[in-house]
Design an enzyme around this catalytic site. Structure first.
Site, short mmCIF file in Angstrom:
data_model
loop_
_atom_site.label_atom_id
_atom_site.label_comp_id
_atom_site.label_asym_id
_atom_site.label_seq_id
_atom_site.Cartn_x
_atom_site.Cartn_y
_atom_site.Cartn_z
N ALA A 129 0.85 -1.20 0.00
CA ALA A 129 0.00 0.00 0.00
C ALA A 129 0.88 1.24 0.00
CB ALA A 129 -0.93 0.00 1.21
N GLU A 362 5.91 11.03 -0.45
CA GLU A 362 4.77 11.93 -0.16
C GLU A 362 3.86 12.12 -1.37
OE1 GLU A 362 5.06 14.91 2.63
OE2 GLU A 362 6.59 13.85 3.78
N THR A 364 3.74 10.24 -5.45
CA THR A 364 4.51 10.33 -6.70
C THR A 364 3.99 11.49 -7.55
OG1 THR A 364 2.93 8.89 -7.80
CG2 THR A 364 4.82 7.79 -6.75
N1 CAA Z 1 -7.86 16.82 2.55
C1 CAA Z 1 -8.99 16.37 3.17
N2 CAA Z 1 -9.68 15.28 2.77
C2 CAA Z 1 -9.22 14.63 1.70
C3 CAA Z 1 -8.05 15.03 0.99
C4 CAA Z 1 -7.37 16.17 1.47
N3 CAA Z 1 -6.27 16.61 0.86
N4 CAA Z 1 -7.83 14.17 -0.02
C5 CAA Z 1 -8.83 13.26 0.01
N5 CAA Z 1 -9.65 13.54 1.06
C6 CAA Z 1 -10.87 12.82 1.44
C7 CAA Z 1 -11.88 12.86 0.30
O1 CAA Z 1 -12.68 14.03 0.39
C8 CAA Z 1 -12.67 11.61 0.53
O2 CAA Z 1 -13.59 11.85 1.59
P1 CAA Z 1 -15.03 11.07 1.64
O3 CAA Z 1 -14.71 9.64 1.82
O4 CAA Z 1 -15.70 11.71 2.80
O5 CAA Z 1 -15.69 11.36 0.33
C9 CAA Z 1 -11.63 10.62 1.03
O6 CAA Z 1 -10.57 11.42 1.58
C10 CAA Z 1 -11.11 9.70 -0.03
O7 CAA Z 1 -10.52 10.50 -1.03
P2 CAA Z 1 -10.27 9.99 -2.52
O8 CAA Z 1 -11.51 9.37 -3.04
O9 CAA Z 1 -9.64 11.11 -3.29
O10 CAA Z 1 -9.19 8.83 -2.28
P3 CAA Z 1 -8.44 7.89 -3.33
O11 CAA Z 1 -8.43 6.53 -2.79
O12 CAA Z 1 -8.94 8.13 -4.71
O13 CAA Z 1 -6.92 8.40 -3.22
C11 CAA Z 1 -4.97 9.73 -3.67
C12 CAA Z 1 -6.49 9.65 -3.63
C13 CAA Z 1 -4.69 11.21 -3.97
C14 CAA Z 1 -4.36 8.88 -4.76
C15 CAA Z 1 -4.38 9.36 -2.28
O14 CAA Z 1 -4.54 8.00 -2.02
C16 CAA Z 1 -2.91 9.71 -2.14
O15 CAA Z 1 -2.54 10.85 -1.84
N6 CAA Z 1 -2.00 8.71 -2.32
C17 CAA Z 1 -0.56 8.91 -2.09
C18 CAA Z 1 -0.17 8.52 -0.70
C19 CAA Z 1 1.08 9.18 -0.26
O16 CAA Z 1 1.34 10.34 -0.53
N7 CAA Z 1 1.89 8.48 0.51
C20 CAA Z 1 3.06 9.04 1.06
C21 CAA Z 1 3.43 8.33 2.31
S1 CAA Z 1 4.21 9.30 3.54
C22 CAA Z 1 5.77 9.66 3.03
O17 CAA Z 1 6.17 9.43 1.94
C23 CAA Z 1 6.53 10.39 4.06
C24 CAA Z 1 8.00 10.26 4.00
O18 CAA Z 1 8.55 9.44 4.61
C25 CAA Z 1 8.79 11.26 3.26
#
Ligand code: CAA
Length: 379
Positions: A129, A362, A364
């Site tokens: 994931a 954070e 891609t």
């Molecule tokens: N703010 C508030 N709420 C948000 C939001 C945001 N920015 N983005 C989404 N949501 C909410 C949506 O409104 C939705 O709410 P409801 O269920 O109430 O409708 C819910 O979250 C689900 O949103 P999506 O349908 O958009 O979710 P999705 O499954 O389609 O995923 C995605 C969208 C943008 C691809 C997301 O999964 C994502 O950002 N993935 C990448 C993950 C990531 O960045 N991982 C990094 C790990 S940490 C890291 O890297 C740190 C490090 O060590 C440097």
């Protein structure tokens, strides 16, 4: 429309620059080469208020705001990109407790990380994931008085040194975003263990590990917000995190530009310094221009956050553009160095490797484009 920094923002930038040039830059190469996590330097950064920059003074943060945070992070990244990611994730981890924590949680967990006495970390990613956190399988089972956590996390920044983690785990149905919850984890919890340390391509002075949960006992009072809010909390935290990575990218790109210019001014070919060739000048011009664009895009996202306005789209645009730009900057700077740039003795070799991950973690570049296109098309 004012493009000027306030006196306070300028002072914070200079303070971070001074610290970075004296306390990080002379050692960054050695730390990276030997994979040393610079604990003492991070402690000093905590004392300077650099690990709780977006948290108000009321909760022991420095109350500096997001613009100052970006300026400081750029300076840290210019000198040591590894330390910059530690700083970025530490600040990211303060955000969810500030926004969703109870007063008790803020006093107990937020204040020590905002003061920099403990380092914050963020545990979302799992082996299966990454871009899709909604498919995570680490489970927090409600046992009445506590949650029992089983599973694992990977690629966790500062995992072996953190005192407080924001942990996202599943409390509800499989493969659903709404089945996730957020918890405040501390490393002393029974059943929690730090696993393998990753052997990375770059940022080798930052700590990246696996986290293991075997019947880990999580007190009920450590649930953040309420059950089912974990995905949203993670996304909100990542909005802030992404302006941090954008700032790190700008800092790395500036360092690349500096190395390219210094090299080009002294390297002679065909009887002239290579800086006199238009091919080199154009690469330098393109990098300088793109750095400026990424800088202002990042500050604009930070300014939007400081105003309390939604900034999801702005943060993703800044992260996308700045991280791709940093990779172009590193590519060109290495190209200017020619064969020497491929050798370990030259700093550009490290910068090139450090830049690479900025388009990956954070979210891609492909994930940023999903976020941006959804936001733009919904407008
Ligand atoms: N703010 C508030 N709420 C948000 C939001 C945001 N920015 N983005 C989404 N949501 C909410 C949506 O409104 C939705 O709410 P409801 O269920 O109430 O409708 C819910 O979250 C689900 O949103 P999506 O349908 O958009 O979710 P999705 O499954 O389609 O995923 C995605 C969208 C943008 C691809 C997301 O999964 C994502 O950002 N993935 C990448 C993950 C990531 O960045 N991982 C990094 C790990 S940490 C890291 O890297 C740190 C490090 O060590 C440097």
């Amino acid at each position: 429309m004012a493009f000027e920094l306030t006196q306070e923002q300028e002072m914070i930038r200079l303070m971070a620059r001074d610290f970075a040039r004296k306390e990080l830059e002379p050692y960054a190469g050695k730390w990276e080469e030997e994979g040393i996590f610079p604990e003492a330097a991070i402690k000093k950064m905590g004392e300077l208020g650099l690990l709780g920059m977006m948290i108000p003074v009321e909760y022991d943060g420095s109350g500096a705001g997001a613009v100052s945070y970006c300026l400081a992070l750029q300076e840290i990244a210019y000198s040591c990109a590894s330390t910059a990611v530690t700083m970025s994730v530490a600040n990211l981890a303060t955000d969810p407790i500030f926004k969703y924590g109870t007063e008790e949680q803020k006093n107990k967990y937020l204040k020590p990380i905002a003061r920099g006495e403990k380092i914050g970390s963020f545990a979302v990613t799992e082996p299966e994931a990454g871009s899709d956190p909604g498919s995570m399988t680490t489970r927090a089972e409600d046992k009445g008085d506590y949650y029992l956590i089983n599973g694992s996390k990977v690629f966790i920044t500062t995992g072996a040194y953190a005192g407080v983690f924001i942990l996202i785990a599943r409390t509800g149905p499989e493969k659903t975003n709404r089945g996730l919850s957020a918890f405040i984890l501390t490393p002393d919890m029974a059943g929690f263990k730090v696993g393998r340390k990753e052997n990375k391509m770059g940022l080798r002075a930052s700590n990246t590990v696996e986290l293991l949960f075997e019947d880990c006992i999580m007190p009920k009072e450590n649930l953040l917000g309420r059950e089912g809010l974990g995905f949203k909390i993670a996304m909100v935290a990542l909005d802030s995190g992404r302006i941090g990575i954008a700032s790190q990218s700008v800092g790395i790109a500036r360092a690349c530009l500096h190395e390219a210019i210094e090299y080009a001014k002294t390297r002679k070919q065909f009887g002239r310094n290579i800086s006199s060739f238009q091919a080199i000048q154009w690469m330098i011009a393109d990098t300088a221009t793109e750095i400026e664009a990424a800088h202002w895009l990042t500050l604009s996202a930070a300014h939007t956050k400081d105003q309390g306005l939604p900034f999801t789209r702005e943060a993703s645009m800044a992260k996308l553009f700045a991280s791709e730009m940093a990779n172009r900057a590193a590519y060109r700077a290495l190209q200017i160095h020619g064969g020497y740039g491929y050798m370990r003795e030259y700093k550009i070799e490290r910068l090139y490797r450090d830049a690479r991950v900025t388009t990956i973690y954070e979210g891609t570049s492909e994930v940023q484009r999903i976020v941006i296109s959804r936001e733009v098309m919904a407008d």
